[in-house]
Design a protein around this motif. Sequence first.
Motif, short mmCIF file in Angstrom:
data_model
loop_
_atom_site.label_atom_id
_atom_site.label_comp_id
_atom_site.label_asym_id
_atom_site.label_seq_id
_atom_site.Cartn_x
_atom_site.Cartn_y
_atom_site.Cartn_z
N LYS A 5 77.15 15.52 84.43
CA LYS A 5 76.00 15.74 84.00
C LYS A 5 75.96 16.34 82.47
CE LYS A 5 74.81 20.43 85.97
NZ LYS A 5 73.90 21.25 86.46
N ARG A 6 75.01 15.78 81.86
CA ARG A 6 74.83 16.29 80.59
C ARG A 6 73.43 16.44 80.00
NH1 ARG A 6 79.26 16.71 81.28
NH2 ARG A 6 81.31 16.17 80.23
N THR A 7 73.01 17.34 79.15
CA THR A 7 71.71 17.25 78.57
C THR A 7 71.89 17.77 76.94
OG1 THR A 7 69.20 17.81 78.60
CG2 THR A 7 70.94 19.57 79.14
N ASP A 8 71.16 17.19 76.17
CA ASP A 8 71.10 17.43 74.81
C ASP A 8 69.83 17.50 73.96
OD1 ASP A 8 71.83 16.68 71.68
OD2 ASP A 8 73.71 17.10 72.46
N VAL A 9 69.65 18.37 73.22
CA VAL A 9 68.36 18.36 72.66
C VAL A 9 68.08 17.22 71.64
CG1 VAL A 9 68.89 19.86 70.59
CG2 VAL A 9 66.59 20.14 71.57
N GLY A 10 69.03 16.47 71.25
CA GLY A 10 69.01 15.63 70.41
C GLY A 10 68.93 15.90 68.56
N ARG A 11 68.63 15.05 67.81
CA ARG A 11 68.54 15.48 66.21
C ARG A 11 67.21 15.55 65.82
NH1 ARG A 11 73.75 14.69 65.15
NH2 ARG A 11 75.00 12.83 65.78
N VAL A 12 66.32 15.54 66.62
CA VAL A 12 64.85 15.78 65.95
C VAL A 12 64.30 16.74 66.73
CG1 VAL A 12 62.73 14.50 65.78
CG2 VAL A 12 64.76 13.43 65.37
N ARG A 13 64.02 17.01 67.96
CA ARG A 13 63.28 17.88 68.64
C ARG A 13 63.89 19.47 68.80
NH1 ARG A 13 60.02 15.19 72.36
NH2 ARG A 13 59.58 13.24 71.65
N GLU A 14 62.95 20.28 68.69
CA GLU A 14 63.59 21.75 68.60
C GLU A 14 63.67 22.37 69.90
OE1 GLU A 14 60.65 24.01 66.04
OE2 GLU A 14 60.98 23.02 64.54
#
Length: 250
Positions: A5-14
């Motif tokens: 399993k993985r989760t990442d905030v991404g490059r745009v969202r805070e």
Amino acid sequence: MEIAKRTDVGRVREINEDSLGLEQLRSGHSLAIVADGMGGHLAGDVASQTVVKMIMEGLLEQKLNTSTDKKSNYLLQAIGTANDAVFAMSQKKEEFKGMGTTAVAAIVDTEDIVLGHVGDSRAYLLHNGGLYQLTEDHSYVNLLKKHGQITEEEAKNHPQRNMIVRAVGSSEEVEVDLVHTPWKDEDILLLCTDGLTTMVEDREIGIILSSTTLNMEEKADHLIQLALDAGGTDNISLILLKNKKRSATS
């Protein structure tokens, strides 16, 4: 069963408004949940965390060595209870008003997958080298596509492509889609938020999941990286489960 399993905030969202739940039980069942929250500041992550926690707790109370119909009912009950809780929270606190979340939850053993689904987070099954979408998006653009008003290509760039028409917690009642499918040894189940599917084509996802040189952790990492490389405009979350029937029964 092999899992990742993985989760990442991404490059745009805070803030990461996605939440994940994953449990492997002694009975041989696995429970997996992916949720993508929406609402004002912090409300989305409160919604998704609450729903994952409550669905997981509801399912862990049940005896899962039972029929498909009963497992489907367990999912309906758990998602309904979670919906009641989030909706009640949204009515009590102004900062939570209008919050909700997608949810795709799975009860899995070596024979079958039973899914409960609300929103535009998705479930896919990799079987014999082919990738099959098990869920149907409850989104505005999907409704337009179904009625022939826009094409698949137009849907990808539609200004309202992130608008969902069903969510957990956004109203008193929630309509849940139920999906049941058998699966075989070496098949892979993917649950994910739209932070992956809006950034990465199904074909690319299928190529990664079909790789014979990558293990499950590496496949998860590659999928997250593909979404980040494509822009990472949203939070990105996924759960992978691989059926290992032979090793489980040997």
